[in-house]
Write a protein that holds these residues in place. Structure first.
Motif, PDB file in Angstrom:
ATOM      1  N   CYS A   1     -15.653 -37.957  -1.871  1.00 39.18           N
ATOM      2  CA  CYS A   1     -16.788 -38.813  -1.520  1.00 39.18           C
ATOM      3  C   CYS A   1     -16.429 -39.877  -0.489  1.00 39.18           C
TER       4      CYS A   1
ATOM      5  N   ASP B   1     -13.464 -46.853 -12.811  1.00 42.55           N
ATOM      6  CA  ASP B   1     -13.711 -45.486 -12.354  1.00 42.55           C
ATOM      7  C   ASP B   1     -12.872 -44.500 -13.152  1.00 42.55           C
TER       8      ASP B   1
ATOM      9  N   THR C   1      -9.504 -37.991 -12.056  1.00 43.17           N
ATOM     10  CA  THR C   1      -8.755 -36.826 -12.521  1.00 43.17           C
ATOM     11  C   THR C   1      -7.508 -36.680 -11.667  1.00 43.17           C
TER      12      THR C   1
ATOM     13  N   HIS D   1     -12.174 -38.915  -7.989  1.00 45.91           N
ATOM     14  CA  HIS D   1     -13.171 -39.214  -9.011  1.00 45.91           C
ATOM     15  C   HIS D   1     -13.443 -37.961  -9.837  1.00 45.91           C
ATOM     16  N   LYS D   2     -13.530 -38.140 -11.152  1.00 49.33           N
ATOM     17  CA  LYS D   2     -13.757 -37.000 -12.032  1.00 49.33           C
ATOM     18  C   LYS D   2     -15.075 -36.302 -11.702  1.00 49.33           C
ATOM     19  N   SER D   3     -16.126 -37.093 -11.420  1.00 50.21           N
ATOM     20  CA  SER D   3     -17.439 -36.523 -11.115  1.00 50.21           C
ATOM     21  C   SER D   3     -17.463 -35.843  -9.754  1.00 50.21           C
ATOM     22  N   CYS D   4     -16.489 -36.165  -8.885  1.00 52.01           N
ATOM     23  CA  CYS D   4     -16.437 -35.546  -7.558  1.00 52.01           C
ATOM     24  C   CYS D   4     -15.601 -34.266  -7.563  1.00 52.01           C
TER      25      CYS D   4
ATOM     26  N   GLU E   1     -14.551 -32.254 -10.137  1.00 50.72           N
ATOM     27  CA  GLU E   1     -14.827 -31.125 -11.032  1.00 50.72           C
ATOM     28  C   GLU E   1     -15.768 -30.088 -10.395  1.00 50.72           C
TER      29      GLU E   1
END
Length: 359
Positions: free
Chosen positions: A254, A262, A265, A274-277, A279
């Motif tokens: 991102c 935050d 991973t 970022h984990k949400s980015c 995965e």
């Protein structure tokens, strides 16, 4: 097949380029109808498709009273005499084949005012006809009929009977026009069409099959990727962590800096995202965005899958080729070779003897 469809077929052949190579073989028959009164005032009508249009004749119809040349029945000479002229109703010249060219006969009758010229074949030829070539007389209807039919009309006219003749266009014939060839071309067309449909159906089915295999493979890899993602280290960043204090650290997916709280991973290559980015990225690509490290290989998930596949496959057997005398033998190596010469002997005795002699 009707005349209209036949002419459309000729047009198709012309446009497709086949007309030029088949013109010399295509000819048109002529419908010949004669009508006359018998002695008892009964009208006799006869019709047959027994004429053949000349190669240079217009494909048109014609009608008129049949008229013979006076004197020479072949109608040759520069100015043969016919007992009719242009002031009478339309008349058709009936002349015999021979002595001069078809063009000369046709032009001589045309100069006398004939609406069409009918040439009947020579004596002894029965009802056979031939293809007339008359390139110097191509603007008047000209057909040929058989000798038998021609002599029948000649005898009627000589006996003083007025014979009315009607000429109409018949059917095309030749390698592209005969009924046999039309059936053959139709069958060939349907065979080619069916083969094309079958081929495209096979290609489409094969593509769908490969697409289905690809989807199943992608589904399996996503499942493996989910397993690998669950094995990765997950951290929550806190104040004082290096990733927050250093401006050089940011999420490569991102392109945003890290903040306290935050959830990140850590991949097997120690890169943090970022984990949400990361995965969704790993589910589609299964590699690190920065160093392209394959997480499935790094975590051994893919190796386990390969082992499961290879466990279902038959073991590989090494084969060596042994040559001796005039023969060749393939010997499978199913166990480790031993230095003991008694345990491993050659199948080819001739080769074994050569080896012992060499020692």
């Amino acid at each position: 097949m009707g005349k209209k469809s036949q002419r459309w077929l000729l047009l198709f052949l012309y446009l497709s380029g086949l007309f030029h190579c088949s013109t010399a073989y295509v000819f048109w028959t002529a419908l010949v109808e004669i009508s006359y009164e018998k002695s008892n005032n009964v009208t006799e009508d006869k019709i047959c498709e027994c004429g053949v249009y000349g190669r240079n004749s217009p494909l048109d119809g014609a009608s008129g009273i049949v008229t013979l040349p006076m004197g020479d029945p072949k109608g040759c000479g520069s100015d043969p005499f016919y007992n009719r002229n242009s002031s009478f109703p339309p008349w058709i010249a009936l002349v015999k084949r021979g002595n001069c060219t078809f063009s000369e006969k046709i032009n001589a009758a045309k100069r006398r005012g004939a609406a069409a010229v009918v040439v009947y074949n020579v004596d002894g030829s029965g009802n056979s006809t031939t293809h007339m070539a008359h390139s110097d007389a191509d603007d008047i209807v000209a057909i040929m009929i058989g000798n038998t039919q021609g002599m029948e009309v000649v005898n009627l006219v000589k006996n003083g009977t007025d014979v009315f003749m009607l000429i109409d266009v018949g059917s095309p014939h030749g390698p592209w026009m005969d009924t046999y060839w039309l059936y053959f071309l139709s069958i060939a067309f349907f065979i080619v069409t069916a083969a094309s449909i079958a081929y495209f159906a096979f290609i489409s089915a094969n593509r769908l099959y490969n697409l289905n295999i690809h989807r199943r493979a992608e589904k399996r890899l996503k499942s493996e990727a989910k397993k690998a993602i669950r094995l990765l280290q997950v951290r929550t960043l806190k104040i004082g962590d290096e990733e927050i204090t250093s401006d050089s650290h940011m999420c490569a997916v991102c392109i945003e800096s890290y903040k306290a709280g935050d959830v990140v991973t850590v991949l097997t290559c120690d890169h943090i995202f970022h984990k949400s980015c990361i995965e969704p990225w790993l589910l589609e690509r299964r590699t690190c965005p920065m160093c392209k490290c394959d997480i499935l290989k790094a975590l051994g998930v893919e190796e386990e899958t390969k082992e499961e596949i290879s466990a279902q496959s038959p073991p590989e057997v090494t084969v060596i080729t042994v040559t001796g005398a005039d023969n060749m033998y393939e010997v499978p190596l199913t166990e480790t070779l031993s230095p003991d010469p008694e345990r491993h002997r050659y199948d080819n005795r001739a080769f074994e003897g050569d080896s012992e002699a060499a020692r």
